[in-house]
Scaffold this motif. Structure first.
Motif: not given
Length: 258
Positions: A159, A183-184, A187-189, A191, A198-202
């Protein structure tokens, strides 16, 4: 103080590796395709969908470079798999043993993001940390929750980098671990409640999972998780000739490595 891989006894010599990763073995082909690829590439992709398809099915480029076929079978299967990833939809490859699920997963990741190593191996003992994150407990006890004490999973790393994460034998993982992906994928994130972040997907991030048809019923996917995957069923070889081609190609590859 840091310890180098060589000093710690960890080998970093890919040339002497028993089984190099796909992006290492076929680096020349991937480089040639990238040079000849003038088509639009999705954000975060090393190659265009057209070039990824050519890499998997094989072709000869205008400069004479031969791209060897990695998958011998239906072109439609490969095109659907590549299109799925290009539209940011997670991909689930299902088939009986021997239908090249892992092989196709590895080469898709190598062609799309240049890294097939972000892998989670699903087993009955796979824990939630394998798909989310864990902790370095020595640092956690000494310093409390911090980014330095966080141990990212391959999925979290994918991510953050905008790469492809791979999950092998998804249905062998316990159901509660599987559902950690919801959630991954939606939401592409991811927590991190302990740190309040939270880590947001690049761009470029996606998941390729595999599952064995014969393991159906071990830990069936929830309907919520299944909806977040596009499922592609890999068929057995259509003919004896295809089986001979597959075996011949693999024997030649093994012979070169020996």
């Amino acid at each position: 103080m840091t310890t180098s891989a060589a000093a710690s006894g960890l080998s970093t010599d890919t040339a002497s590796a028993l089984r190099p990763h796909a992006e290492q073995t076929y680096a020349t082909e991937l480089e040639a395709l990238a040079g000849a690829d003038d088509r639009q590439r999705p954000p975060g992709w090393r190659l265009s969908p057209w070039a990824v398809t050519q890499y998997l099915l094989g072709t000869t480029l205008d400069d004479g470079t031969e791209i060897t076929p990695k998958y011998i079978g239906s072109r439609r299967v490969v095109e659907v798999a590549v299109a799925t990833l290009a539209t940011d939809r997670a991909l689930l490859l299902i088939g009986v043993p021997g239908t090249a699920k892992t092989w196709l997963s590895e080469h898709l990741a190598a062609a799309v993001s240049g890294d097939s190593t972000l892998l989670v191996q699903g087993t009955a003992g796979t824990s939630e940390e394998a798909v989310r994150y864990g902790w370095n407990y020595a640092r956690l006890l000494a310093e409390g929750p911090s980014e330095a004490a966080l141990v990212p999973s391959p999925v979290m790393t994918a991510m953050a980098r905008g790469s492809i994460g791979r999950i092998e034998e998804l249905t062998r993982m316990p159901s509660d671990v599987q559902d950690g992906l919801i959630t991954v994928l939606s939401e592409k994130a991811l927590p991190v409640a302990e740190l309040g972040v939270e880590v947001q997907a690049q761009r470029g991030f996606n998941i390729i999972a595999t599952a064995n048809d014969r393991d159906r019923g071990v830990n069936d996917l929830s309907s919520a998780l299944r909806r977040r995957f596009n499922t592609v069923v890999l068929p057995v070889p259509d003919s004896a000739e295809d089986e001979v081609r597959i075996v011949t190609q693999r024997v030649e590859q093994l012979g070169r490595s020996l």
